[in-house]
Write an enzyme that holds these catalytic residues in place. Structure first.
Site, PDB file in Angstrom:
ATOM      1  N   HIS A  96      -0.219   4.578  -0.105  1.00 26.56           N
ATOM      2  CA  HIS A  96      -0.843   5.834   0.324  1.00 26.56           C
ATOM      3  C   HIS A  96      -0.044   6.468   1.464  1.00 26.56           C
ATOM      4  O   HIS A  96      -0.055   5.977   2.588  1.00 26.56           O
ATOM      5  CB  HIS A  96      -2.288   5.575   0.752  1.00 26.56           C
ATOM      6  CG  HIS A  96      -3.149   5.146  -0.386  1.00 26.56           C
ATOM      7  ND1 HIS A  96      -3.319   3.819  -0.711  1.00 26.56           N
ATOM      8  CD2 HIS A  96      -3.857   5.857  -1.297  1.00 26.56           C
ATOM      9  CE1 HIS A  96      -4.116   3.721  -1.778  1.00 26.56           C
ATOM     10  NE2 HIS A  96      -4.453   4.959  -2.158  1.00 26.56           N
ATOM     11  N   ASP A 105       0.843  -1.198   0.000  1.00 29.08           N
ATOM     12  CA  ASP A 105       0.000   0.000   0.000  1.00 29.08           C
ATOM     13  C   ASP A 105       0.880   1.252   0.000  1.00 29.08           C
ATOM     14  O   ASP A 105       1.711   1.422   0.883  1.00 29.08           O
ATOM     15  CB  ASP A 105      -0.861  -0.050   1.271  1.00 29.08           C
ATOM     16  CG  ASP A 105      -1.964   0.987   1.300  1.00 29.08           C
ATOM     17  OD1 ASP A 105      -1.852   1.999   0.592  1.00 29.08           O
ATOM     18  OD2 ASP A 105      -2.934   0.772   2.061  1.00 29.08           O
TER      19      ASP A 105
HETATM   20  C1  B12 Z   1      -4.184   9.940  -3.351  1.00 24.54           C
HETATM   21  C2  B12 Z   1      -4.753   8.548  -3.513  1.00 24.54           C
HETATM   22  C3  B12 Z   1      -3.967   7.614  -4.178  1.00 24.54           C
HETATM   23  C4  B12 Z   1      -2.576   7.912  -4.664  1.00 24.54           C
HETATM   24  C5  B12 Z   1      -1.627   7.772  -3.470  1.00 24.54           C
HETATM   25  C6  B12 Z   1      -0.418   8.668  -3.587  1.00 24.54           C
HETATM   26  C7  B12 Z   1       0.465   8.502  -2.397  1.00 24.54           C
HETATM   27  N1  B12 Z   1       1.655   7.984  -2.598  1.00 24.54           N
HETATM   28  O1  B12 Z   1       0.066   8.829  -1.282  1.00 24.54           O
HETATM   29  C8  B12 Z   1      -2.401   6.815  -5.748  1.00 24.54           C
HETATM   30  C9  B12 Z   1      -2.854   7.365  -7.064  1.00 24.54           C
HETATM   31  C10 B12 Z   1      -0.973   6.215  -5.905  1.00 24.54           C
HETATM   32  C11 B12 Z   1      -3.403   5.778  -5.284  1.00 24.54           C
HETATM   33  C12 B12 Z   1      -3.353   4.477  -5.701  1.00 24.54           C
HETATM   34  C13 B12 Z   1      -4.354   3.553  -5.394  1.00 24.54           C
HETATM   35  N2  B12 Z   1      -5.490   3.763  -4.760  1.00 24.54           N
HETATM   36 CO1  B12 Z   1      -5.860   5.406  -3.890  1.00 24.54          CO
HETATM   37  N3  B12 Z   1      -6.481   6.944  -3.209  1.00 24.54           N
HETATM   38  C14 B12 Z   1      -6.033   8.213  -3.002  1.00 24.54           C
HETATM   39  C15 B12 Z   1      -7.067   9.141  -2.340  1.00 24.54           C
HETATM   40  C16 B12 Z   1      -7.689   9.966  -3.450  1.00 24.54           C
HETATM   41  C17 B12 Z   1      -6.542  10.075  -1.260  1.00 24.54           C
HETATM   42  C18 B12 Z   1      -5.721   9.389  -0.154  1.00 24.54           C
HETATM   43  C19 B12 Z   1      -5.199  10.429   0.792  1.00 24.54           C
HETATM   44  O2  B12 Z   1      -4.049  10.852   0.679  1.00 24.54           O
HETATM   45  N4  B12 Z   1      -6.021  10.875   1.734  1.00 24.54           N
HETATM   46  C20 B12 Z   1      -5.726  11.916   2.683  1.00 24.54           C
HETATM   47  C21 B12 Z   1      -5.230  11.302   4.012  1.00 24.54           C
HETATM   48  C22 B12 Z   1      -4.897  12.408   5.011  1.00 24.54           C
HETATM   49  O3  B12 Z   1      -6.217  10.478   4.548  1.00 24.54           O
HETATM   50  P1  B12 Z   1      -6.106   8.938   4.774  1.00 24.54           P
HETATM   51  O4  B12 Z   1      -5.029   8.375   3.896  1.00 24.54           O
HETATM   52  O5  B12 Z   1      -7.404   8.315   4.696  1.00 24.54           O
HETATM   53  O6  B12 Z   1      -5.564   8.795   6.277  1.00 24.54           O
HETATM   54  C23 B12 Z   1      -6.288   9.338   7.386  1.00 24.54           C
HETATM   55  C24 B12 Z   1      -7.369   8.411   7.949  1.00 24.54           C
HETATM   56  O7  B12 Z   1      -7.649   7.294   7.122  1.00 24.54           O
HETATM   57  C25 B12 Z   1      -6.894   8.017   9.273  1.00 24.54           C
HETATM   58  N5  B12 Z   1      -6.140   6.757   9.446  1.00 24.54           N
HETATM   59  C26 B12 Z   1      -5.315   6.126   8.629  1.00 24.54           C
HETATM   60  N6  B12 Z   1      -4.729   5.077   9.218  1.00 24.54           N
HETATM   61  C27 B12 Z   1      -5.207   5.026  10.455  1.00 24.54           C
HETATM   62  C28 B12 Z   1      -4.940   4.155  11.502  1.00 24.54           C
HETATM   63  C29 B12 Z   1      -5.583   4.335  12.724  1.00 24.54           C
HETATM   64  C30 B12 Z   1      -5.306   3.408  13.837  1.00 24.54           C
HETATM   65  C31 B12 Z   1      -6.519   5.426  12.876  1.00 24.54           C
HETATM   66  C32 B12 Z   1      -7.203   5.638  14.152  1.00 24.54           C
HETATM   67  C33 B12 Z   1      -6.770   6.274  11.818  1.00 24.54           C
HETATM   68  C34 B12 Z   1      -6.114   6.099  10.631  1.00 24.54           C
HETATM   69  O8  B12 Z   1      -6.039   9.035   9.666  1.00 24.54           O
HETATM   70  C35 B12 Z   1      -5.345   9.517   8.532  1.00 24.54           C
HETATM   71  C36 B12 Z   1      -4.895  10.923   8.770  1.00 24.54           C
HETATM   72  O9  B12 Z   1      -5.981  11.793   8.942  1.00 24.54           O
HETATM   73  C37 B12 Z   1      -8.078   8.119  -1.723  1.00 24.54           C
HETATM   74  C38 B12 Z   1      -9.504   8.589  -1.650  1.00 24.54           C
HETATM   75  C39 B12 Z   1      -9.745   9.439  -0.449  1.00 24.54           C
HETATM   76  N7  B12 Z   1     -10.292  10.581  -0.669  1.00 24.54           N
HETATM   77  O10 B12 Z   1      -9.352   9.046   0.668  1.00 24.54           O
HETATM   78  C40 B12 Z   1      -7.908   6.923  -2.675  1.00 24.54           C
HETATM   79  C41 B12 Z   1      -8.181   5.536  -2.157  1.00 24.54           C
HETATM   80  C42 B12 Z   1      -7.570   5.359  -0.780  1.00 24.54           C
HETATM   81  N8  B12 Z   1      -7.426   4.642  -3.150  1.00 24.54           N
HETATM   82  C43 B12 Z   1      -8.091   3.609  -3.400  1.00 24.54           C
HETATM   83  C44 B12 Z   1      -7.598   2.614  -4.288  1.00 24.54           C
HETATM   84  C45 B12 Z   1      -8.528   1.469  -4.603  1.00 24.54           C
HETATM   85  C46 B12 Z   1      -6.342   2.713  -4.882  1.00 24.54           C
HETATM   86  C47 B12 Z   1      -5.718   1.687  -5.816  1.00 24.54           C
HETATM   87  C48 B12 Z   1      -5.844   0.244  -5.368  1.00 24.54           C
HETATM   88  C49 B12 Z   1      -6.218   1.755  -7.260  1.00 24.54           C
HETATM   89  C50 B12 Z   1      -7.130   2.819  -7.591  1.00 24.54           C
HETATM   90  N9  B12 Z   1      -8.293   2.440  -7.951  1.00 24.54           N
HETATM   91  O11 B12 Z   1      -6.746   3.972  -7.558  1.00 24.54           O
HETATM   92  C51 B12 Z   1      -4.246   2.135  -5.827  1.00 24.54           C
HETATM   93  C52 B12 Z   1      -3.472   1.332  -4.810  1.00 24.54           C
HETATM   94  C53 B12 Z   1      -1.995   1.540  -4.939  1.00 24.54           C
HETATM   95  C54 B12 Z   1      -1.253   0.878  -3.847  1.00 24.54           C
HETATM   96  N10 B12 Z   1      -0.548  -0.207  -4.150  1.00 24.54           N
HETATM   97  O12 B12 Z   1      -1.321   1.308  -2.725  1.00 24.54           O
HETATM   98  C55 B12 Z   1      -9.396   3.490  -2.682  1.00 24.54           C
HETATM   99  C56 B12 Z   1      -9.394   2.476  -1.560  1.00 24.54           C
HETATM  100  C57 B12 Z   1     -10.699   1.720  -1.531  1.00 24.54           C
HETATM  101  C58 B12 Z   1     -10.913   0.851  -0.357  1.00 24.54           C
HETATM  102  N11 B12 Z   1      -9.959   0.646   0.550  1.00 24.54           N
HETATM  103  O13 B12 Z   1     -11.980   0.355  -0.244  1.00 24.54           O
HETATM  104  C59 B12 Z   1      -9.656   4.981  -2.241  1.00 24.54           C
HETATM  105  C60 B12 Z   1     -10.442   5.124  -0.931  1.00 24.54           C
HETATM  106  C61 B12 Z   1     -10.412   5.668  -3.408  1.00 24.54           C
HETATM  107  C62 B12 Z   1     -11.758   5.023  -3.638  1.00 24.54           C
HETATM  108  N12 B12 Z   1     -12.804   5.569  -3.025  1.00 24.54           N
HETATM  109  O14 B12 Z   1     -11.841   4.095  -4.379  1.00 24.54           O
HETATM  110  N13 B12 Z   1      -4.325   6.303  -4.545  1.00 24.54           N
END
Ligand code: B12
Lengths: 139, 461
Positions: free
Chosen positions: A18, A16
Site C-alpha cells: 500500500h 505490504d
Molecule cells: C488501494 C488498496 C489496495 C491496493 C494498493 C495499491 C497500492 N500499491 O497502493 C491493492 C489492490 C494492491 C491492495 C492489496 C491488498 N489489500 Co488493500 N486496500 C486498498 C484501500 C482500498 C485503499 C488504501 C489507500 O491507498 N488508502 C489511502 C491512504 C491515504 O490511506 P492509508 O493507506 O490508510 O494511510 C493513511 C493512514 O492510515 C495513516 N497512517 C498510515 N501509516 C501511519 C503511521 C503512523 C505512525 C500514523 C500516525 C498514521 C499512519 O496516514 C496515512 C496518510 O493519511 C484500502 C481500504 C481503505 N479504504 O483504506 C485497502 C486495505 C488497506 N487492503 C486490505 C487488504 C486486506 C489487502 C490485501 C491483503 C488483499 C485484499 N483483500 O485486497 C492486499 C495486500 C497486498 C499487499 N501485499 O500489501 C485491507 C486491510 C485490512 C486490515 N489491515 O485489517 C483494507 C483496509 C481493505 C479492507 N477493509 O479490507 N489494496
C-alpha cells in the site's frame, strides 16, 4: 517551511504494497520541516534500521496497512537496541491488525514490543506529528 | 609517415602493447611479453616492444604519444571503511571497484585496534573513509578518523563521508599530519550513490603516488603517463562504447565479461531500471558503469577457489572427468599452465563457463516476490539486465577459445533461476584483438578514434 533539524525514517513494513499513505506521510512530514528518509513500501526491519543509523534519525514511523504488523514487527525494538539506536522513537500506524479487535489491547501489545506510540485505524498522520513534536521537544 | 599512439598495459602477468594508427583509425600491431616488476618494469616492456617492431615497418610509423595503464605489482590495493554494510560500506566499495582498485576488505561501524592492525598489515595503497549521509551519523566517521590519525600516517586517505564532519576531521588529521584529501560524500542521501568524485580522486592519487611506490618510475619517465589501473581503462572503454562521445552515439547498453587467472570481472554499462511495470526498486542505487570482481572465480590462481565456490556438481554439468579437484589444484599451483591436449582445453572452457555463470549471477540484480489479489508484486535489488543489448567477452580464455559464444551463453538469463535478471537475448561480441583496455586509454585523448576502432574490431561471432 524551514527545517526543524529532526530526521524521521518512514516506510511500509513487510510484504505490504500500500503506497498511497506512505507518499502522503512523506509530503506532510516534509512540509512540517522534518528531514524525511523514506524507505518505501515492502521494507524489512533492517531497511528502516540501516537508514536510521546512516542518517542519524530521531524517530522511525512504521506504517502497516495489510494487517500483518504484529508478525512483521517482532523483534524490531531489540534490533534497534542491537544496532545502537537505543533512544530512537518508534511509532506505528495504519491498519495494524486484521478485523475488529479491542484497540486498547492491540496498543498494549505493540507497546510491549517497544513501540512508543501506536495508532488506531483511521488516525491521521497529523495526529502522529503532534505527538512527534512533543516527544522530540519541538513544542 | 603514419602517426601512431602506443598504448601499454602493464598487466599482472603480461605487458601488452597496442599500436594504433590514429589517422586511419586502425590497429597496426599488438604484442606482449612477460611483465617484469621484480627486476625492472622496462625489461618486459622492451621485450614486448621488440616483438611489436617485428610486426610493422618502423620507418613508416611515428609514435606521437605513449599512454599506459597498470595492474602490475598487485594492482591498486585498497580497503574501504563505511558505516552500515548494505549502505556506505557497499557504496564505498562500489566507488573503489569502479576506479579499478582491488578491494582487499571492507570495514563497517567503529574500527577496532585489531582492524587497524589488519589494515596496516595489508599494505594497501589507498584507504577510502566514508560513513553517514550528509547531516547524518557523525559519531562513527569521527571515531574512525581519530583511530586512523593515531595509527596510520603514511597511507593516503580519501574522505568521502558525512560532509558535516569535514571541519572536525580536518583538525584531527592536520594535527596528526595524516596524508588525506576530501571529496564529496559517496552516499550523500539514503540509497543515493555518488561514485564519480571518489573515482577521480583515486585516479589522481594513483597517478601521483602509486606509480613511484611500485617501482614504475622509469616507465613513467619514458611514457607520457600511466593514467589509471587497467580495470579502470576497461570500464572507460565500456563507457565510450556504450554511450558514445560528444560527436557520435555508442552502441547502447552492454556487459563485459573478463575472465582472468585470479578473478572474473563483470562490467555493466546500463542503468538497470526495471523492464516491467509494477516493480519496486529497493536498496542502494546502482552506478551506470558498474564493476564487480569475483576473487574466487578464476582460471588459474583461483581455480581451487572456483571449485569450492561452485562445487564439483556444477563443474560436472560442463565436463565429465574423474579428477576435477586434482585438476583445479594443479591449475592453482601452475598459474602459467597452457592447455596441452583436448581435455585440458575442454576443462578450461568448463571452468570459464562456471565462472561466467556465477559471476553474472552475482553481478545482475534479482527480484523478490509479494503475492497480492491483483497479481504478484516485485521488489528489485540491483540491476535489471534482461534487455541488455550486448554481451562482450574478453580475457585470455575467451579470446583464445574456439567456442567463446558457448562460454558467454552461460551468463544469460535462465528459466530455472527466473528471479535473476541476466540478459535474455543479447548480441554476443568478442574482443578478439584484446584491445579493450588500450581503447580505454586512447579514449582519454581521442574518444572518437577509440570508439570507431572498438566498433570495427570488437565483432559478433
Ligand atoms: C488501494 C488498496 C489496495 C491496493 C494498493 C495499491 C497500492 N500499491 O497502493 C491493492 C489492490 C494492491 C491492495 C492489496 C491488498 N489489500 Co488493500 N486496500 C486498498 C484501500 C482500498 C485503499 C488504501 C489507500 O491507498 N488508502 C489511502 C491512504 C491515504 O490511506 P492509508 O493507506 O490508510 O494511510 C493513511 C493512514 O492510515 C495513516 N497512517 C498510515 N501509516 C501511519 C503511521 C503512523 C505512525 C500514523 C500516525 C498514521 C499512519 O496516514 C496515512 C496518510 O493519511 C484500502 C481500504 C481503505 N479504504 O483504506 C485497502 C486495505 C488497506 N487492503 C486490505 C487488504 C486486506 C489487502 C490485501 C491483503 C488483499 C485484499 N483483500 O485486497 C492486499 C495486500 C497486498 C499487499 N501485499 O500489501 C485491507 C486491510 C485490512 C486490515 N489491515 O485489517 C483494507 C483496509 C481493505 C479492507 N477493509 O479490507 N489494496
Amino acid at each position: 517551511m524551514n527545517s526543524n533539524g529532526k530526521t524521521v525514517v518512514i516506510g511500509v513494513i513487510g510484504a505490504d504494497v500500500h503506497a498511497v499513505g506512505n507518499k502522503i506521510i512523506e509530503h506532510v512530514l516534509t512540509s512540517e520541516g522534518f528531514n524525511v528518509v523514506n524507505v518505501g513500501v515492502m521494507s524489512r526491519q533492517e531497511d528502516f534500521i540501516n537508514a536510521a543509523i546512516e542518517t542519524n534519525a530521531d524517530a522511525i514511523l512504521v506504517s502497516s496497512l495489510y494487517g500483518h504488523a504484529e508478525l512483521d514487527c517482532q523483534g524490531f525494538r531489540e534490533k534497534c537496541n542491537e544496532a545502537g539506536l537505543t533512544n530512537i522513537l518508534l511509532y506505528i500506524g495504519g491498519n495494524i491488525v486484521v478485523g475488529k479487535q479491542d484497540f486498547a489491547e492491540v496498543e498494549e501489545r505493540f507497546k510491549k514490543m517497544g513501540f512508543n506510540r501506536v495508532y488506531a485505524p483511521g488516525v491521521r498522520i497529523e495526529e502522529g506529528i503532534k505527538d512527534l513534536k512533543k516527544d522530540l521537544g519541538l513544542v | 609517415m603514419i602517426d601512431a599512439y602506443l598504448l601499454i598495459d602493464f598487466g599482472s602477468t603480461y605487458t601488452k602493447l597496442t599500436l594504433v594508427d590514429v589517422v586511419n583509425e586502425a590497429i597496426i600491431a599488438t604484442a606482449k611479453a612477460i611483465t617484469t616488476v621484480e627486476t625492472n618494469i622496462m625489461d618486459g616492456f622492451n621485450k614486448a616492444y621488440e616483438n611489436l617492431c617485428a610486426k610493422f615497418d618502423t620507418k613508416e610509423v611515428r609514435i606521437i604519444k605513449k599512454l599506459a595503464c597498470s595492474s602490475a605489482a598487485g594492482g591498486l590495493k585498497m580497503i574501504t571503511i563505511g558505516l552500515v554494510p548494505e549502505l556506505t560500506v557497499e557504496a564505498s566499495k562500489r566507488a573503489a571497484l569502479g576506479a579499478g582498485a582491488r578491494v582487499l576488505k571492507t570495514y563497517s561501524f567503529e574500527l577496532t585496534n585489531a582492524e587497524i592492525q589488519e589494515i596496516l598489515n595489508a599494505k594497501v595503497d589507498i584507504i577510502l573513509l566514508s560513513g553517514g549521509t550528509d547531516g547524518g551519523n557523525s559519531k562513527t566517521i569521527l571515531h574512525n578518523a581519530r583511530k586512523i590519525a593515531e595509527h596510520i600516517k603514511h597511507i593516503p586517505i580519501i574522505v568521502a563521508g558525512n560532509k558535516c564532519c569535514y571541519d572536525e576531521i580536518k583538525e584531527i588529521f592536520d594535527e596528526a599530519s595524516v596524508n588525506y584529501v576530501f571529496t564529496e560524500n559517496v552516499m550523500p542521501r539514503l540509497n543515493v550513490l555518488n561514485v564519480v568524485p571518489v573515482r577521480e580522486k583515486i585516479r589522481e592519487i594513483f597517478m601521483k603516488n602509486i606509480i613511484k611506490s611500485k617501482g614504475m618510475d622509469e616507465a613513467n619517465n619514458y611514457i607520457d603517463g600511466i593514467l589509471m589501473p587497467t580495470p579502470a581503462a576497461l570500464l572507460k572503454a565500456g563507457e565510450i562504447l556504450s554511450q558514445g562521445t560528444s560527436k557520435q552515439n555508442g552502441i547502447g547498453d552492454l556487459i563485459i565479461v573478463d575472465i582472468g587467472g585470479a578473478t572474473t570481472d563483470v562490467h555493466s554499462l546500463a542503468d538497470g531500471h526495471p523492464t516491467k511495470a509494477g516493480i519496486n526498486l529497493k536498496g542502494l542505487q546502482e552506478p551506470f558503469a558498474k564493476r564487480t570482481v569475483e576473487g574466487d572465480l578464476g582460471m588459474r590462481y583461483s581455480a581451487l577457489a572456483l571449485y569450492e565456490a561452485s562445487g564439483e556438481k556444477l563443474i560436472k554439468e560442463y565436463i565429465d572427468v574423474p579428477d576435477i579437484e586434482t585438476r583445479c589444484a594443479y591449475l592453482h599451483d601452475h598459474i602459467d599452465y597452457v592447455p596441452q591436449d583436448d581435455t585440458d582445453v575442454a576443462f578450461d572452457e568448463a571452468l570459464a563457463k562456471v565462472a561466467t555463470r556465477l559471476a553474472l549471477n552475482r553481478h545482475a540484480g534479482y527480484l523478490e516476490i509479494a503475492y497480492t489479489p491483483l497479481g504478484d508484486i516485485f521488489n528489485q535489488y540491483g540491476k535489471d539486465l534482461l534487455e541488455t543489448k550486448y554481451l562482450i567477452g574478453t580475457g585470455g580464455v575467451i579470446v583464445h577459445s574456439k567456442h567463446p559464444e558457448a562460454i558467454l551463453k552461460e551468463g544469460l538469463y535462465s528459466p530455472s533461476e527466473p528471479t535473476i535478471l541476466k540478459p535474455k537475448d543479447p548480441i554476443i561480441k568478442i574482443d578478439y584483438e584484446y584491445i579493450l583496455s588500450a581503447m580505454g586509454l586512447l579514449a582519454f585523448d581521442l574518444p572518437d578514434c577509440a570508439l570507431n576502432i572498438m566498433k570495427r574490431y570488437i565483432v559478433e561471432i
